[in-house]
Design an enzyme around this catalytic site. Structure first.
Site, PDB file in Angstrom:
ATOM      1  N   ASP A 161       0.816  -1.163   0.002  1.00 48.25           N
ATOM      2  CA  ASP A 161      -0.028  -0.057   0.010  1.00 48.25           C
ATOM      3  C   ASP A 161       0.969   1.279   0.116  1.00 48.25           C
ATOM      4  OD1 ASP A 161      -2.640  -1.143   2.087  1.00 48.25           O
ATOM      5  OD2 ASP A 161      -2.420  -1.622   0.051  1.00 48.25           O
ATOM      6  N   ALA A 162       2.038   1.306   0.788  1.00 55.85           N
ATOM      7  CA  ALA A 162       2.929   2.449   0.868  1.00 55.85           C
ATOM      8  C   ALA A 162       3.569   2.417  -0.460  1.00 55.85           C
ATOM      9  CB  ALA A 162       3.938   2.193   1.856  1.00 55.85           C
ATOM     10  N   TYR A 181       2.548   1.774  -3.541  1.00 58.53           N
ATOM     11  CA  TYR A 181       1.506   2.160  -4.310  1.00 58.53           C
ATOM     12  C   TYR A 181       0.864   3.879  -4.162  1.00 58.53           C
ATOM     13  CZ  TYR A 181      -3.094   2.514  -6.969  1.00 58.53           C
ATOM     14  OH  TYR A 181      -4.003   2.824  -7.927  1.00 58.53           O
ATOM     15  N   ASP A 182       0.682   4.231  -2.899  1.00 59.85           N
ATOM     16  CA  ASP A 182       0.396   5.550  -2.364  1.00 59.85           C
ATOM     17  C   ASP A 182       1.545   6.329  -2.982  1.00 59.85           C
ATOM     18  OD1 ASP A 182      -1.132   4.344   0.450  1.00 59.85           O
ATOM     19  OD2 ASP A 182      -1.940   4.659  -1.456  1.00 59.85           O
ATOM     20  N   SER A 225     -13.793   5.970  -4.849  1.00 60.31           N
ATOM     21  CA  SER A 225     -12.696   5.697  -3.871  1.00 60.31           C
ATOM     22  C   SER A 225     -12.842   6.932  -3.135  1.00 60.31           C
ATOM     23  CB  SER A 225     -11.587   5.479  -4.947  1.00 60.31           C
ATOM     24  OG  SER A 225     -11.173   6.432  -5.505  1.00 60.31           O
ATOM     25  N   LEU A 226     -11.745   6.786  -2.126  1.00 57.17           N
ATOM     26  CA  LEU A 226     -11.684   8.075  -1.393  1.00 57.17           C
ATOM     27  C   LEU A 226     -10.362   8.597  -1.431  1.00 57.17           C
ATOM     28  CD1 LEU A 226     -13.021   6.926   2.177  1.00 57.17           C
ATOM     29  CD2 LEU A 226     -14.222   8.193   0.684  1.00 57.17           C
ATOM     30  N   GLU A 260     -14.725   6.160  11.530  1.00 52.43           N
ATOM     31  CA  GLU A 260     -14.815   4.828  11.543  1.00 52.43           C
ATOM     32  C   GLU A 260     -13.749   4.004  11.044  1.00 52.43           C
ATOM     33  OE1 GLU A 260     -18.085   3.849   8.844  1.00 52.43           O
ATOM     34  OE2 GLU A 260     -18.949   5.797   8.929  1.00 52.43           O
ATOM     35  N   LYS A 300     -11.069   1.964   9.019  1.00 53.77           N
ATOM     36  CA  LYS A 300     -11.151   1.383   7.879  1.00 53.77           C
ATOM     37  C   LYS A 300     -10.598  -0.100   7.840  1.00 53.77           C
ATOM     38  CE  LYS A 300      -9.075   2.907   3.454  1.00 53.77           C
ATOM     39  NZ  LYS A 300      -8.299   1.641   2.953  1.00 53.77           N
ATOM     40  N   ASP A 355      -9.703  -3.481   6.675  1.00 53.98           N
ATOM     41  CA  ASP A 355      -8.750  -4.041   5.442  1.00 53.98           C
ATOM     42  C   ASP A 355      -9.276  -5.267   4.843  1.00 53.98           C
ATOM     43  OD1 ASP A 355      -6.657  -3.872   3.822  1.00 53.98           O
ATOM     44  OD2 ASP A 355      -5.183  -4.786   5.204  1.00 53.98           O
ATOM     45  N   GLU A 396     -17.803  -3.647   3.905  1.00 51.27           N
ATOM     46  CA  GLU A 396     -16.770  -4.265   3.899  1.00 51.27           C
ATOM     47  C   GLU A 396     -16.675  -5.770   4.171  1.00 51.27           C
ATOM     48  OE1 GLU A 396     -12.546  -2.896   2.553  1.00 51.27           O
ATOM     49  OE2 GLU A 396     -14.695  -1.958   2.500  1.00 51.27           O
ATOM     50  N   TYR A 405     -21.681  -0.041   6.289  1.00 55.28           N
ATOM     51  CA  TYR A 405     -21.289   1.308   6.747  1.00 55.28           C
ATOM     52  C   TYR A 405     -22.305   2.410   5.836  1.00 55.28           C
ATOM     53  CZ  TYR A 405     -18.078   0.756   3.009  1.00 55.28           C
ATOM     54  OH  TYR A 405     -17.473   0.745   1.649  1.00 55.28           O
ATOM     55  N   LYS A 428      -4.540   7.116   6.147  1.00 53.05           N
ATOM     56  CA  LYS A 428      -3.674   5.589   6.122  1.00 53.05           C
ATOM     57  C   LYS A 428      -2.921   5.812   6.982  1.00 53.05           C
ATOM     58  CE  LYS A 428      -4.205   3.227   2.808  1.00 53.05           C
ATOM     59  NZ  LYS A 428      -4.101   3.503   1.567  1.00 53.05           N
ATOM     60  N   CYS A 436      28.097 -10.921 -15.189  1.00 52.21           N
ATOM     61  CA  CYS A 436      27.150 -11.692 -14.753  1.00 52.21           C
ATOM     62  C   CYS A 436      27.247 -12.826 -13.784  1.00 52.21           C
ATOM     63  CB  CYS A 436      26.166 -12.227 -16.054  1.00 52.21           C
ATOM     64  SG  CYS A 436      24.733 -12.967 -15.711  1.00 52.21           S
ATOM     65  N   CYS A 474      26.278 -16.265 -15.952  1.00 49.63           N
ATOM     66  CA  CYS A 474      26.956 -16.718 -17.303  1.00 49.63           C
ATOM     67  C   CYS A 474      28.336 -16.093 -17.163  1.00 49.63           C
ATOM     68  CB  CYS A 474      26.025 -16.368 -18.170  1.00 49.63           C
ATOM     69  SG  CYS A 474      25.876 -14.757 -18.763  1.00 49.63           S
ATOM     70  N   CYS A 508      23.206  -7.671 -18.056  1.00 46.76           N
ATOM     71  CA  CYS A 508      23.966  -8.746 -18.674  1.00 46.76           C
ATOM     72  C   CYS A 508      24.098  -8.516 -20.314  1.00 46.76           C
ATOM     73  CB  CYS A 508      23.381 -10.184 -18.216  1.00 46.76           C
ATOM     74  SG  CYS A 508      24.292 -11.569 -19.072  1.00 46.76           S
ATOM     75  N   CYS A 516      22.527 -16.082 -21.739  1.00 46.72           N
ATOM     76  CA  CYS A 516      22.283 -16.070 -20.128  1.00 46.72           C
ATOM     77  C   CYS A 516      21.145 -17.042 -19.502  1.00 46.72           C
ATOM     78  CB  CYS A 516      22.214 -14.850 -19.673  1.00 46.72           C
ATOM     79  SG  CYS A 516      22.107 -14.730 -17.734  1.00 46.72           S
TER      80      CYS A 516
END
Length: 677
Positions: A45-46, A48-49, A94-95, A123, A125, A127, A181, A233, A321, A415, A418, A433, A438
């Site tokens: 998640d971190a 991606y964020d 999404s939020l 509230e 969140k 997962d 959820e 919710y 988050k 390499c 190889c 390489c 290889c």
């Protein structure tokens, strides 16, 4: 306009930044596909964020780069083909995310410009994954995943196995839509993984993945065994019911028989909200289920309506988050892995440490620049984080704990697989390489060749490929078509039935056609989309092989770098040997001839807005099947635009340029008329 043309338009000084921006878009799109389509996230998640935050920052500096297909402009998600499609009564948006107190105060400032007296409901969140429920006359008639926000997957049989979801409401309501959820409690998760491990199956990375996989089972008996739960919710207001706030909604849902998370709290100021966030970050592991943050909502529904929505999220809610958990460990050594394209990737071997739900002993360090920027040395104490239980990341070294015995890492000159020379091309972060033979590259190339979007050979995973190479049954992917039953049953964990199924999958892959085959070849810079473009342009492998540089560069969306890479690939003797073995095996090397009349031949068509009859992928496939190009942006070359509900900037630009605009019904009439003729 191609990426290269756009780079020229933006100027030389911005070209590197623009190229990085395009790579960010591709990374995020691929991450969305892995997360929503496969339930196999490849980023935490971190991570991606961080990618999304960087993308948004670039678009703020360069608003001219932002296009409607940017990940910032969409809700995100994919729909599995195995389940019927369901169009949600209202989009499941999404939020926006908040990562610190400053983000929350900025959210509060925007809210109070419209609603000065706003109160906030906080509230947990959960997962898990969003599940939408529909009740008619008080009875549950449908359960669906979020999908892409507008269209989801129907999973009614599976949601009926969740005891926390009432099959009948306590009030007789003609139409009642609930959102909540679906999740897997920690004890259910532990039990499931233990059972899978005992049976020799792969374990789930975290409860969220386990819940998603369980709710998307084709056999609802499996879902029932997984012991899932559900917190409701949100409700789309039914007729005859008047609720004034989010707290009233939660109370009403509980009265109807739903399980509502009891940890919600009401606050009058954002400072109280911030304090709550800080306290809950400390308590996050005390619950019997995973939480990855908090959701903050304006309580009053009238104020919610006044605040409204952006294109992808409500202005009256935000997700806070939790910071990624960080632990300290030691880099025992750094080893190098060689990938499909010859890239050498350094990986840290760590003193095993428990973080975010699992024990970690390895973490990728990406490239030498990352190692130098973070000053990571062998023997260093480092901070490690892993927000999504998938890809651990070394955050930084702790130089204050050095003893003097730490060693600076250097990329090998040869390499490790190889012993061929290793080079770093100008302008690239990666070392490569130089050998095309290889063994590590060959191994990774075979894994790519058999993947779903390539030749789609089901049952041929990395473990089987490793065995085939070690036993010398294959040297490259073309040898797969020479395998027989006797070869396969000799492999570990390969029974008679598995061998037969694998041989059938190999045989079926021969009919995949030209576009997947081009992608499967693993030509550098050539992805799935480029494979389709090349197949449509050249129709057979021989024509593509004989193409000159100017032929390739004249194709829209094929830039100079990709064209040069294609040319070099087909100039190699090893490529011709490989293709000859495929020909002899009967692998199809021609494009599918369309059975549809080519009424859109040579035309560029743009689709925008929400459609009723088709989803975006279906209508774009129809356009391509009838000879047209489904373009992502409107230009003077656009033949016409198909516009559905809530069409935005593309529709406006079409009107500005005088481009014809067709409704969904007019497009269907045009399609039917062309088919009849």
């Amino acid at each position: 306009m191609s990426d290269d043309q756009q780079q020229e338009q933006h100027g030389v000084e911005d070209s590197q930044a623009y190229e990085h921006y395009q790579k960010l878009k591709d990374q995020i799109q691929e991450a969305n596909y892995q997360y929503y389509g496969l339930d196999q996230p490849q980023l935490t998640d971190a991570e991606y964020d961080a990618l999304m935050k960087e993308l948004l920052a670039l678009e703020e500096v360069h608003p001219e780069w932002k296009t409607p297909d940017s990940p910032s402009q969409r809700v995100g998600g994919y729909i599995a083909k195995e389940f019927p499609k369901v169009r949600h009564a209202e989009p499941l948006l999404s939020l926006d995310n908040a990562f610190n107190a400053g983000d929350l105060r900025e959210f509060d400032r925007r809210v109070r410009m419209v609603a000065p007296q706003a109160e906030y409901v906080v509230e947990l969140k959960i997962d898990g994954l969003t599940v939408a429920l529909t009740y008619e006359d008080g009875v549950l008639v449908r359960g669906a995943t979020r999908g892409d926000g507008e269209v989801g997957e129907e999973i009614t049989a599976n949601v009926k196995t969740i005891s926390a979801i009432p099959l009948r409401l306590r009030s007789l309501l003609s139409r009642f839509d609930v959102r909540g959820e679906g999740y897997m409690p920690k004890d259910s998760f532990a039990r499931l993984n233990q059972e899978r491990e005992e049976e020799g199956q792969s374990t789930f990375a975290n409860p969220r993945n386990a819940a998603a996989g369980s709710l998307r089972q084709l056999d609802s008996k499996i879902s029932a065994q997984r012991k899932l739960s559900y917190f409701a919710y949100q409700v789309l207001m039914p007729e005859g019911i008047k609720l004034a706030s989010q707290t009233e909604i939660l109370t009403f849902l509980k009265a109807q028989g739903f399980l509502v998370n009891p940890e919600f709290k009401l606050f009058g100021t954002i400072e109280d909200v911030i304090q709550c966030c800080e306290e809950m970050a400390e308590k996050r592991h005390q619950f019997s289920y995973d939480i990855d943050g908090l959701v903050i909502k304006v309580n009053n529904l009238t104020q919610q309506r006044e605040l409204g929505f952006t294109a992808k999220s409500p202005r009256w809610a935000i997700a806070y988050k939790f910071p990624a958990e960080q632990v300290e460990t030691v880099v025992q050594s750094i080893e190098v892995r060689v990938g499909r394209t010859g890239v050498l990737t350094p990986t840290a071997n760590l003193t095993p440490v428990f973080v975010a739900g699992s024990t970690v002993s390895r973490a990728t360090l990406h490239n030498i620049d990352n190692i130098r920027d973070k000053d990571i040395r062998m023997g260093d104490h480092v901070l490690l984080q892993k927000a999504g239980d998938v890809i651990p990341e070394v955050v930084r070294s702790l130089p204050e704990k050095r003893t003097g015995e730490e060693k600076i890492f250097k990329m090998p000159e040869r390499c490790p697989e190889c012993q061929s020379p290793v080079i770093r091309e100008e302008g690239e972060a990666a070392h490569r390489c130089t050998s095309i033979s290889c063994p590590a590259q060959q191994r990774e190339q075979i894994i790519h060749f058999v993947s779903r979007d390539a030749m789609n050979i089901d049952g041929l995973g990395p473990a089987v490929i490793y065995q085939l190479l070690e036993t010398k049954l294959i040297n490259d992917a073309s040898d797969l078509y020479s395998l027989n039953f006797e070869d396969l049953v000799k492999l570990e964990r390969m029974g008679n039935k598995s061998a037969e199924n694998l041989l059938q999958a190999i045989e079926a892959s021969k009919e995949r056609g030209l576009a997947p085959l081009i992608f499967a070849l693993g030509i550098r810079h050539v992805g799935e989309k480029a494979g389709k473009i090349l197949a449509q342009q050249f129709c057979n492998m021989e024509a593509l092989k004989e193409a000159q540089l100017e032929d390739l560069q004249s194709i829209p969306d094929i830039g100079p770098t990709m064209a040069q890479s294609i040319l070099q690939f087909f100039q190699q003797e090893s490529t011709e040997r490989f293709l000859q073995k495929l020909r002899e095996a009967g692998v199809k090397m021609t494009a599918e001839e369309s059975s549809h009349p080519q009424i859109f031949a040579g035309k560029s068509i743009v689709v925008t807005g929400s459609l009723e009859k088709w989803d975006r992928q279906e209508i774009e496939s129809l356009i391509e099947a009838h000879g047209g190009k489904a373009a992502s942006s409107v230009s003077k070359k656009t033949a016409f635009v198909v516009a559905g509900e809530k069409a935005g900037s593309k529709l406006a630009k079409a009107k500005e340029l005088g481009i014809p605009v067709l409704s969904e019904e007019e497009f269907e009439e045009l399609l039917n008329k062309g088919t009849e003729e």
